[in-house]
Design an enzyme around this catalytic site. Sequence first.
Site, PDB file in Angstrom:
ATOM      1  N   ASP A  82     -57.778 -23.693 -38.073  1.00 58.75           N
ATOM      2  CA  ASP A  82     -56.877 -23.625 -37.004  1.00 58.75           C
ATOM      3  C   ASP A  82     -57.336 -24.456 -36.006  1.00 58.75           C
ATOM      4  OD1 ASP A  82     -56.120 -21.064 -38.462  1.00 58.75           O
ATOM      5  OD2 ASP A  82     -54.220 -21.786 -37.307  1.00 58.75           O
ATOM      6  N   LYS A 138     -57.951 -18.065 -39.994  1.00 56.17           N
ATOM      7  CA  LYS A 138     -57.243 -16.797 -40.251  1.00 56.17           C
ATOM      8  C   LYS A 138     -58.370 -15.689 -40.248  1.00 56.17           C
ATOM      9  CE  LYS A 138     -54.049 -15.949 -39.707  1.00 56.17           C
ATOM     10  NZ  LYS A 138     -53.644 -15.536 -38.696  1.00 56.17           N
TER      11      LYS A 138
HETATM   12  O1  MRU Z   1     -51.598 -17.169 -38.131  1.00 62.01           O
HETATM   13  P1  MRU Z   1     -51.180 -18.427 -38.865  1.00 62.01           P
HETATM   14  O2  MRU Z   1     -50.497 -17.926 -40.128  1.00 62.01           O
HETATM   15  O3  MRU Z   1     -50.489 -19.443 -38.243  1.00 62.01           O
HETATM   16  O4  MRU Z   1     -52.673 -18.775 -39.357  1.00 62.01           O
HETATM   17  C1  MRU Z   1     -52.597 -19.831 -40.506  1.00 62.01           C
HETATM   18  C2  MRU Z   1     -53.924 -20.028 -40.730  1.00 62.01           C
HETATM   19  O5  MRU Z   1     -55.056 -19.605 -40.420  1.00 62.01           O
HETATM   20  C3  MRU Z   1     -54.078 -21.504 -41.775  1.00 62.01           C
HETATM   21  O6  MRU Z   1     -55.329 -21.277 -42.569  1.00 62.01           O
HETATM   22  C4  MRU Z   1     -54.431 -22.661 -40.816  1.00 62.01           C
HETATM   23  O7  MRU Z   1     -53.565 -22.782 -39.755  1.00 62.01           O
HETATM   24  C5  MRU Z   1     -54.443 -23.680 -41.760  1.00 62.01           C
HETATM   25  S1  MRU Z   1     -52.949 -24.275 -42.154  1.00 62.01           S
HETATM   26  C6  MRU Z   1     -52.867 -25.629 -42.995  1.00 62.01           C
END
Ligand code: MRU
Length: 341
Positions: free
Chosen positions: A234, A244
Site C-alpha cells: 500500500d 495489509k
Molecule cells: O484494505 P485493502 O483491501 O485495500 O488492502 C489491500 C492490500 O493491502 C493490498 O495488499 C495492497 O493494496 C496491494 S494491492 C495490488
Amino acid sequence: MRTIEWKDGTVITVDQTKLPGEMSFLKMKDCRQVASAIKNMRIRGAPLIGVAAAYGLALTAHHSKAVEKRELMKRIEQSAEILRKTRPTAANLFWAVDRVVKRALETLGSAKTVAKAIVDEAQRMADEDVQANRKIGGHGAKLIDDGDTVLTHCNAGRLATVDYGTALGVVRAAWEQGKQIRVIATETRPKLQGARLTAYELKRDGIQVTLITDGMVGYVMSKRLVNKVVVGADRIVQDAVVNKIGTYPIAVLAHEHGVPFYVAAPTSTFDLTHSSRDVIVEERSPEEVTHFCSQRIAPRETKVLNPAFDVTPMKYVTAIICETGVLSPTELKGLATFERA
Ligand code: MRU
C-alpha cells in the site's frame, strides 16, 4: 472487463464487497459516490483506489457546469479534499489526486478544455496501471520456478488493480509461461480479501490455490510447503513496506525459514521521501473484529484494536518488483537518496 472503466461520464466498477457470491457493478456519476465506495471498501487495493480517485475527479470535471477554469478548479479542489480523507495509508490515492490536480493546473484554457484534460489524464492512469502490472508480472515471473508454491496475503490481484494484478500478476505471468505453480492464500482477517477475492480470482484462472487461515503461516513454512512469498504493498517508504495487516509476521517467518519474501508494486506506491515513522496506519471499525459475516463473535463492549495495515522493515524484504525491474532494498535506498536530493 477491467475492474474499473469510464463510460460516457459514468464510472463502472466491480462491487468487491459482494464477491465471491455475486458479481455486481457500481455505476457512479459523482465523485462523492466514488469516495464513499473507497471508504466502504467496495473499491479497494492501492492501485485501484488510485485510479478510482482519478476517475472521481474526472466525474467532477465532466459534469461541471463551470465556464471558467477558476470555477472548475474550485470544484476539483473540493473533490480532491473529499477523496484524500477516504483512506490514509495507500500512497496511490494521494499520488493520483496530486497528479490529476497538477495536470488540471498546468492546462491552459476554458473549463471545458481543462475538464477534458482531467478525463484524459484519468484514462491514461488506468492504462498505465495495466501496463505497469504486466511489466511487474514479466520481471517477477523470472523469480518463480516451475513447481513453486507461492504464498500470498490479502488480494493484490486483478481486483485490486485496473487489471492483471501486482503480486497475482507475478503468479499469472509465471503461469502463462507454462510454469506449474501453486498458490497458498491466507484468508486475511478481518475483511477476508484472501478468501473472498484471491481464491476467487485464481480459481477462475485455473491456478491451483489452497486457502489457509492467517495463523497457519508458521505451520506451512515449518513444513516447507512454501518456496516463495509474493505480496503487494500500500505504501513503500525508505525503510519499510506497508501492506495489509498480517504481512509483517509473514515476512519474519519467511526470514526465519529462509523463504524469499518479494513485494510486487508499481512505482505509484513508492513514497521514498518518507520513512516508517511518517506512515499513518488506518484504524477501522471495531465491528470488523467483533463480528464475523455480520454475526457477533465477541462479548459486547470488548475492547478492540483494528489496524488495517502493518509495517515490514526492509531487512525482511528480499526484493521489490516494480515496472522498471527488480530492486533490492539497497537499490531502493539509493533511489530514496536520489529523490531527497
Ligand atoms: O484494505 P485493502 O483491501 O485495500 O488492502 C489491500 C492490500 O493491502 C493490498 O495488499 C495492497 O493494496 C496491494 S494491492 C495490488
